[in-house]
Design a protein around this motif. Structure first.
Motif, short mmCIF file in Angstrom:
data_model
loop_
_atom_site.label_atom_id
_atom_site.label_comp_id
_atom_site.label_asym_id
_atom_site.label_seq_id
_atom_site.Cartn_x
_atom_site.Cartn_y
_atom_site.Cartn_z
N ILE A 1 61.70 6.41 69.37
CA ILE A 1 62.46 5.41 70.13
C ILE A 1 62.69 6.00 71.52
N GLY A 2 62.41 5.20 72.54
CA GLY A 2 62.55 5.67 73.92
C GLY A 2 64.00 5.80 74.33
N GLU A 3 64.22 6.31 75.56
CA GLU A 3 65.59 6.54 76.03
C GLU A 3 66.39 5.25 76.18
N ASN A 4 65.70 4.11 76.39
CA ASN A 4 66.39 2.83 76.55
C ASN A 4 66.49 2.05 75.24
N GLY A 5 66.10 2.67 74.13
CA GLY A 5 66.19 2.01 72.84
C GLY A 5 64.95 1.21 72.47
N ASP A 6 63.88 1.32 73.28
CA ASP A 6 62.65 0.58 72.97
C ASP A 6 61.77 1.36 72.00
N GLN A 7 61.10 0.65 71.08
CA GLN A 7 60.23 1.27 70.08
C GLN A 7 58.95 1.75 70.75
N LEU A 8 58.61 3.02 70.57
CA LEU A 8 57.37 3.55 71.12
C LEU A 8 56.32 3.76 70.03
N GLY A 9 56.66 3.40 68.78
CA GLY A 9 55.70 3.45 67.68
C GLY A 9 55.70 4.77 66.92
N ILE A 10 54.74 4.86 65.99
CA ILE A 10 54.61 6.04 65.13
C ILE A 10 53.56 6.97 65.73
N MET A 11 53.92 8.26 65.85
CA MET A 11 53.01 9.25 66.45
C MET A 11 53.33 10.61 65.88
N SER A 12 52.55 11.61 66.28
CA SER A 12 52.81 12.97 65.80
C SER A 12 54.00 13.54 66.57
N ALA A 13 54.66 14.51 65.98
CA ALA A 13 55.82 15.13 66.62
C ALA A 13 55.41 15.83 67.91
N ARG A 14 54.18 16.35 67.95
CA ARG A 14 53.70 17.06 69.14
C ARG A 14 53.58 16.09 70.33
N ASP A 15 53.02 14.89 70.07
CA ASP A 15 52.90 13.89 71.14
C ASP A 15 54.27 13.45 71.62
N ALA A 16 55.18 13.26 70.68
CA ALA A 16 56.54 12.84 71.03
C ALA A 16 57.22 13.90 71.91
N MET A 17 56.97 15.19 71.59
CA MET A 17 57.55 16.28 72.39
C MET A 17 57.04 16.22 73.83
N LYS A 18 55.73 15.93 73.97
CA LYS A 18 55.14 15.83 75.32
C LYS A 18 55.84 14.74 76.12
N ILE A 19 56.02 13.57 75.49
CA ILE A 19 56.66 12.45 76.18
C ILE A 19 58.09 12.83 76.59
N ALA A 20 58.82 13.48 75.67
CA ALA A 20 60.20 13.88 75.96
C ALA A 20 60.25 14.88 77.12
N LYS A 21 59.31 15.85 77.13
CA LYS A 21 59.27 16.85 78.21
C LYS A 21 58.99 16.18 79.56
N GLU A 22 58.06 15.17 79.55
CA GLU A 22 57.71 14.48 80.80
C GLU A 22 58.94 13.78 81.40
N THR A 23 59.81 13.23 80.52
CA THR A 23 61.00 12.53 81.03
C THR A 23 62.14 13.50 81.31
N GLY A 24 61.96 14.77 80.91
CA GLY A 24 63.00 15.78 81.18
C GLY A 24 64.17 15.68 80.21
N LEU A 25 63.96 15.03 79.06
CA LEU A 25 65.03 14.88 78.07
C LEU A 25 64.64 15.57 76.77
N ASP A 26 65.51 15.45 75.75
CA ASP A 26 65.29 16.10 74.47
C ASP A 26 64.82 15.11 73.42
#
Length: 173
Positions: free
Chosen positions: A23-48
């Motif tokens: 789930i994105g920072e604004n509460g929008d569904q980003l779908g099912i993915m691997s934890a590694r991909d999710a970590m990349k997205i979180a790092k790009e936004t500078g959040l946890d």
């Protein structure tokens, strides 16, 4: 209670699931993915990346500022505690030969307790020979309740327990 729940949340590298629902920072569904991909997205936004529903299949993770998230949870917990009301049981003791004015005074005291949201235990104490005249004394408790019937309701009717007759009153809802 809330502090333990907060510390059990898994964040960033602690999340090792093969696939997660993101789930994105604004509460929008980003779908099912691997934890590694999710970590990349979180790092790009500078959040946890925080696992908010570990029991779900697949587990639900959200991209948030972890410090801010913990603060919000702690605040919600504090608010919930503020709204809780602890009801006390206040006791009012009388003897069988109580005067009418004294009965009124005790009734007014009970009225204060009940309107505050407390329960009232009315105890009529018998000493010595007073035990021989129990049949006349239930009337005292009935009169007492009659004075409070606009704000109170009988939770437990008058009952003899040892050397006292006890009745419980609660707030009328």
């Amino acid at each position: 209670m809330g502090v333990q729940i907060i510390s059990e949340l898994m964040i960033n590298e602690q999340i090792r699931d093969r696939e997660i629902r993101l789930i994105g920072e604004n509460g929008d569904q980003l779908g099912i993915m691997s934890a590694r991909d999710a970590m990349k997205i979180a790092k790009e936004t500078g959040l946890d990346l925080v696992k908010i529903a570990p029991a779900a299949k697949p587990p639900v993770c959200k991209i948030v500022d972890y410090g801010k998230y913990r603060y919000e949870l702690a605040r919600k917990d504090k608010e919930a505690k503020k709204k809780q009301r602890v009801t006390d049981v206040k006791e009012i003791r009388m003897s069988p030969n109580i005067d009418a004015n004294d009965l009124n005074t005790k009734a007014n005291q009970a009225r204060k307790f009940i309107t505050k949201g407390d329960k009232v235990k009315v105890a009529l104490r018998f000493r010595g020979r007073e035990m021989a005249h129990i049949n006349m004394t239930k009337q005292i408790l009935d009169d007492f309740y009659e004075k409070l019937s606009d704000v109170a309701v009988i939770e437990k009717p008058a009952k003899l327990e040892g050397r006292s007759m006890i009745m419980f009153l609660g707030e009328k809802r």
